[in-house]
Enzyme design. Sequence first.
Site, short mmCIF file in Angstrom:
data_model
loop_
_atom_site.label_atom_id
_atom_site.label_comp_id
_atom_site.label_asym_id
_atom_site.label_seq_id
_atom_site.Cartn_x
_atom_site.Cartn_y
_atom_site.Cartn_z
N GLY A 183 25.82 -19.62 7.13
CA GLY A 183 24.57 -20.34 6.97
C GLY A 183 23.67 -19.48 6.12
O GLY A 183 23.99 -18.31 5.90
N CYS A 184 22.57 -20.00 5.61
CA CYS A 184 21.83 -19.20 4.63
C CYS A 184 20.40 -19.68 4.41
O CYS A 184 20.00 -20.74 4.85
CB CYS A 184 22.49 -19.27 3.26
N ALA A 185 19.67 -18.84 3.65
CA ALA A 185 18.38 -19.22 3.08
C ALA A 185 18.47 -19.00 1.58
O ALA A 185 19.09 -18.03 1.14
CB ALA A 185 17.28 -18.34 3.66
N HIS A 200 18.90 -14.98 -2.08
CA HIS A 200 19.77 -15.49 -1.04
C HIS A 200 19.77 -14.59 0.18
O HIS A 200 19.86 -13.38 0.07
CB HIS A 200 21.21 -15.56 -1.60
N ASN A 237 23.51 -22.49 0.12
CA ASN A 237 23.41 -22.56 1.56
C ASN A 237 24.26 -23.72 2.02
O ASN A 237 24.03 -24.84 1.64
CB ASN A 237 21.95 -22.78 1.99
#
Lengths: 363, 501
Positions: free
Chosen positions: A12-14, A182, A209
């Site tokens: 998962g990410c930003a 990221h 993401n």
Amino acid sequence: MLREGEIRIPSGCAISGIFSKSGKRISGEAIIKSIATMHDRSNGLGGGFAAYGIYPEYKDYYAFHIFYDGNISKRECEEFLERHFDIINLSKIPTRKTQGITDVPLIWRYFVTPLSTKLSDSQLDEKEFVARCVMKINTKIDGAYVFSSGKNMGVFKAVGYPEDVGEFYRLSEYEGYCWTAHGRYPTNTPGWWGGAHPFALLDYSVVHNGEISSYDANRRTIEMYGYKCTLQTDTEAITYIIDYLNRRIGLNLEEISSVVAAPFWQVIDRMPKEEKEKHTYLRNAFPSLLITGPFSILVGFDGGMMALNDRLKLRSMVVGEKDDMVYIASEECAIRVIEQNLDKVWSPQGGEAVIVTLNGGAK
Amino acid sequence: MGINFLYPEYEVIRNMDKCINCRVCERQCANEVHTYDEERKIMCSDDALCVNCHRCVSLCPTRALKIVKSDHTFKENANWSNRAITEIYKQSESGGVLLSSMGNPKDYPVYFDKILINASQVTNPSIDPLREPMETKVFLGSKPKKIERDKDGNLINNLSAGIELAMPIMFSAMSYGSISYNAHESLARAAKEVGILYNTGEGGLHKDFYQYGSNTIVQVASGRFGVHKDYLEAGAAIEIKMGQGAKPGIGGHLPGAKIVGDISKTRMVPKGSDAISPAPHHDIYSIEDLRQLVYSLKEATDYKKPVIVKIAAVHNVAAIASGIARSGADIIAIDGFRGGTGAAPTRIRDNVGIPIELALASVDQRLRDEGIRDNVSIVIGGSIRNSGDIIKAVALGADAVYIGTAALIALGCHLCRSCHTGKCNWGIATQRPELVKRLNPNVGYKRLVNLVRAWNHEIKEMMGGMGINSIESLKGNRLMLRGVGLNEKELQILGIKHAGE
């Protein structure tokens, strides 16, 4: 434990991006502040940045950023570089000791241009030659990894929280017209720095993401065209798809977004005739490059930036504009923290590409 | 009766308390198993004639009948099975080749049953097909290697002729002759209703069915029966049949007794004369000859029809497919060793060819390794039994599947494997008018529509579970599969990991 590339690690990410349409160069401070706001969307196992317009004095040379496990791989890689490129400048990438950034590999930067004899012997165009050299280093030279290879741009990434990564690479000392960032939330420990994002090839960089469900269909297709997915990450596959469709096939970014995040047939069926034919053609001609499953991506390229969500918009992404500045982030707070008074804020629809370019074209 | 007497494999059990002597069983059985004993006023049966097709069982109004496997046996022997012994009796009596019908029934591994499908949990969402679009439309055909633009920069449609399917399913080749008029009508109408294609097989196309041309694949096989210009132009695609999974390496033989009436006309074969399809095409002794036939057919149809080349899955299938992918063909159809047939020599059906799962996996990978996967689409058959098999086939790399046996079962086939006798009690694999009329095409087509629609629903459910909302993203997506109980070599050929990895 297996290193990233030996296993596939979902994350998962930003993500966050800043773009100045007038080409005004801004320091890395703003983007660090933006991505730091979304601290909880990452877990300290990966962070990174891509910056465009940061090497004006070397803008005609490919800037290779390379991780080395040690001096043996460095020597081997440099011999390879010398055989294929004219190396104009080389140096360690300046870093700062930062708490939270450990297990630091050797990080070097080279400004290079292909040797003209090698290039003509290869019968390839220059970019293809460079791309293949990068691919070769990354797959054949153990312990060497080129993580940035474009002109007048650079990728900076590490295992850690993104704000620490920015501090580590001293990004406040660089100035660029476009920044993307990221923060990563992988479900496994990646084991090394190559798995952090952005992922880049030539001028293209991608922060992403999501976890795409089409991964292996995409990977096996793009590998048929000569790419090697050594990291087994979505971002790597997406980067190669964009490179393939744009640089090698010649589709523009809007067309690419219609391939990778194609409109549903029920939408296409309602389109006017010409649009319908175009979208039907793109889906028929490039079916295996359709990407399904959740993603929001920011693609950096020479002179521009594209944001794109998956066709169902299964990941959040917000766009804000203020004068000539465009901000795109996973969450609105990451934009508000660096620009309180936005002229406009909106959420692009699933599959709707947002493309911003320099007013004066590419620099 | 002596040495050649074989005790029947199945026994007809009649519950005399329930039997009302209505004689339905007698009228329904083309094999003449049931007779009425006027003196004793009871129904009798000759088990030796029974093929276990369940026609009598299904129509008995009092449920008085059942068919059971006989417990009569030879002395047990792990090497000399009942079957092995009885086949020797048969052959030493007749001096002939043993004939069988439908697919290989023997106990070889079914790889589809050793593969499991993935689903999303937490890191990405599954998608509910009842709430979100879920796409199963498929285009078959070769893909362009580059784009072209007009002077205004708009994309030009440079795709060569292909096939559009509403779902990745087609009805595989079954000739008019091997199956009945009513069976063909059911297939044609069902294909039209759901937006897929059926296949004429090598028996030509009955004039009544030209109206379904846009949902028809016309086949050109080694006998060239029924092939003429109008026929080629009638279909949506042309299939060159090089081989069939049930009988790789051999041709076909429709006995003169079946060349009657419309079949004679449709096949363009004189009434009563045997229609023999040679083992090879006598104008194709090599891959370069195939190329010539592919382009002959394209020339004949003005490049408006995609050409399918159908082969049986044999040992060297990957290399053969690679040759075909460079022959100008648009689609390769591969038929596995479990594929059905109206008649095949038993030894060939049971011993020749390889499983379709392995053939598909190796062909798909070989074409990718050589960078020519986009030249062709891959369609596989032999045998697809349910929507799970389809998901697995697509994830291994198939663009679409052919279903034959499953379609016949939907029409009422009970897999008695006696097609070659021509006495199909269900009106499918027969030309006897009184039997053919038992298959009502109005009912038959609806059952086929129901079947493929049901499967398409299931495909969508499973795709949604994987977080995939378009079938393109499933194609070749082998990470969505895991093997169970397979060895390293099998996993390597299938290109999948073991469950738990």
